[in-house]
Design an enzyme around this catalytic site. Structure first.
Site, mmCIF file in Angstrom:
data_model
loop_
_atom_site.group_PDB
_atom_site.id
_atom_site.type_symbol
_atom_site.label_atom_id
_atom_site.label_comp_id
_atom_site.label_asym_id
_atom_site.label_seq_id
_atom_site.Cartn_x
_atom_site.Cartn_y
_atom_site.Cartn_z
ATOM 1 N N LYS A 58 -34.082 73.968 -51.976
ATOM 2 C CA LYS A 58 -34.617 72.840 -51.215
ATOM 3 C C LYS A 58 -34.275 72.916 -49.730
ATOM 4 O O LYS A 58 -34.894 72.217 -48.922
ATOM 5 C CB LYS A 58 -34.127 71.539 -51.829
ATOM 6 C CG LYS A 58 -34.747 71.285 -53.194
ATOM 7 C CD LYS A 58 -34.037 70.200 -53.975
ATOM 8 C CE LYS A 58 -34.690 70.059 -55.354
ATOM 9 N NZ LYS A 58 -33.863 69.304 -56.297
ATOM 10 N N SER A 86 -31.585 65.153 -54.416
ATOM 11 C CA SER A 86 -32.046 66.390 -55.046
ATOM 12 C C SER A 86 -33.259 66.133 -55.945
ATOM 13 O O SER A 86 -33.371 66.693 -57.043
ATOM 14 C CB SER A 86 -30.923 67.066 -55.845
ATOM 15 O OG SER A 86 -31.146 68.452 -55.944
ATOM 16 N N LYS A 146 -25.764 71.217 -49.239
ATOM 17 C CA LYS A 146 -26.682 71.036 -50.372
ATOM 18 C C LYS A 146 -26.071 71.624 -51.632
ATOM 19 O O LYS A 146 -25.513 72.719 -51.602
ATOM 20 C CB LYS A 146 -28.025 71.723 -50.094
ATOM 21 C CG LYS A 146 -29.060 71.480 -51.197
ATOM 22 C CD LYS A 146 -29.552 70.054 -51.184
ATOM 23 C CE LYS A 146 -30.387 69.698 -52.418
ATOM 24 N NZ LYS A 146 -29.538 69.440 -53.605
ATOM 25 N N SER A 149 -31.019 74.238 -56.785
ATOM 26 C CA SER A 149 -31.558 73.356 -55.734
ATOM 27 C C SER A 149 -31.196 73.774 -54.319
ATOM 28 O O SER A 149 -31.624 73.109 -53.364
ATOM 29 C CB SER A 149 -31.096 71.918 -55.974
ATOM 30 O OG SER A 149 -31.798 71.347 -57.051
#
Length: 359
Positions: free
Chosen positions: A138, A192, A310, A135
């Site tokens: 992202k 997420s 993140k 992720s």
């Protein structure tokens, strides 16, 4: 008084008594009315307090409010210069080898620590090897959405949101729900949500494939030559990869947006939107960053202030974390760990990595 009393056939004393009773009753009525007004005001205050505590208080204030002009909490120096020439390393941390790997023990496959103000690489372990990033993808999805999308657009959720791996992290939005693009970006980054990532891609790019091409074009423009995206969420797919140094380039670009700085610093996000049937729904999306939430007993390192970042986790990518931190003088540092064995190891080793931030 005597004339009035005689008019009604009463004695003056009885008339005076009735007048006195009437005055007392008027005072009682006035006091009762005043009490009712006060009670109504108190009830309104209680209703507002319950609404705020139960609903609005879930949208916490920033732990470290971002201000691009602040010497402590902003991004001083070249990081906020939008006029820097693309393709140059004048304002970037640069290395072509491992750096300081013997200083600490990091078991994860890849790790790095960059001093953003001094453009210095304080630690680098295998930062140019192409790996799955889960992720962390992202971050680029958010960057492309902020750069090319209108955050006020209202997006109606389609079946595209369901085209993700079963059991993966989601915002749990349903077909027909209506959210703003801004809400989708917050949900994607904080919770997420892979479903939110798919809707961002479809809305901003016209189709998921077109948006992914935008992501790849943006990576190329930033000099992230060891990066290739196949989807907007980071679930494992052949041909989807990046390296730690490229993630630094992407994160560094995203930091130019105040919205991004707001997102990564939030431990949660309170969102109100409209369901397909027209009814309202309210939800609070919680951060996946244990440094912000304190989950599993994770504590902030002693020598730095963790601003936010993140996370990313898949079987192929392992546990990953890209993080912005600051020393007590406000100087910013970017750190990243990719392919740690699990979450416990990820946070233990990230704390170890941040111990290299100068005191």
């Amino acid at each position: 008084m005597e004339q009035e009393a005689r008019r009604y056939g009463m004695y003056p004393r009885e008339w005076a008594r009735l007048n006195a009773q009437e005055k007392v009753q008027k005072r009682k009525n006035f006091r009762l009315g005043l009490v009712m007004v006060i009670l109504a005001a108190v009830a309104c205050l209680l209703i507002y307090a319950v609404y705020f505590v139960i609903l609005r208080s879930h949208d916490y204030h920033l732990r470290i409010p971002f201000d691009s002009t602040s010497a402590v909490y902003g991004m001083p120096g070249a990081l906020q210069n939008p006029d820097r020439a693309e393709g140059t390393a004048a304002s970037l941390c640069v290395t072509d080898t491992d750096v300081n790997v013997s200083a600490i023990n990091i078991e994860a496959d890849t790790a790095a620590l960059f001093d953003l103000n001094n453009r210095d690489v304080l630690y680098a372990k295998d930062i140019f090897t192409e790996r799955s990033e889960a992720s962390l993808t992202k971050i680029m999805t958010a960057l492309a959405a902020m750069k090319y999308g209108n955050m006020d657009d209202v997006v109606e959720v389609t079946d595209t949101a369901l085209d993700i791996e079963y059991g993966s992290s989601v915002c749990d939005i349903k077909v027909g729900d209506r959210l703003t693009l801004k809400q989708l970006v917050y949900g994607m980054m904080i919770a997420s949500g892979n479903d939110a990532a798919m809707m961002i891609a479809e809305h901003v790019g016209g189709s998921v494939d077109s948006f992914v091409q935008m992501m790849n074009d943006e990576a190329k423009s930033l000099g992230a030559t060891r990066t290739h995206f196949m989807n907007p969420h980071g679930l494992t797919e052949e041909g989807h990869y990046t390296c730690a140094y490229d993630m630094y380039l992407i994160f560094n670009e995203a930091m130019k947006y105040d919205m991004f700085m707001d997102i990564i610093n939030r431990k949660n996000y309170y969102c109100e939107y409209t369901k397909a049937d027209g009814s309202a729904v309210a939800v609070t999306w919680e951060s996946t960053d244990y440094y912000l939430t304190g989950e599993d007993g994770v504590e902030t390192p002693d020598n730095v202030i963790v601003y936010g970042g993140k996370t990313g986790t898949t079987d192929d990518a392992g546990a990953c974390l890209a993080l912005l931190s600051k020393d007590f003088y406000g100087n910013p540092y970017f750190s990243i760990i990719m392919h740690a064995s699990d979450h416990d190891a990820l946070y233990d080793e990230m704390t170890t990595l941040l111990s290299l931030v100068p005191q």
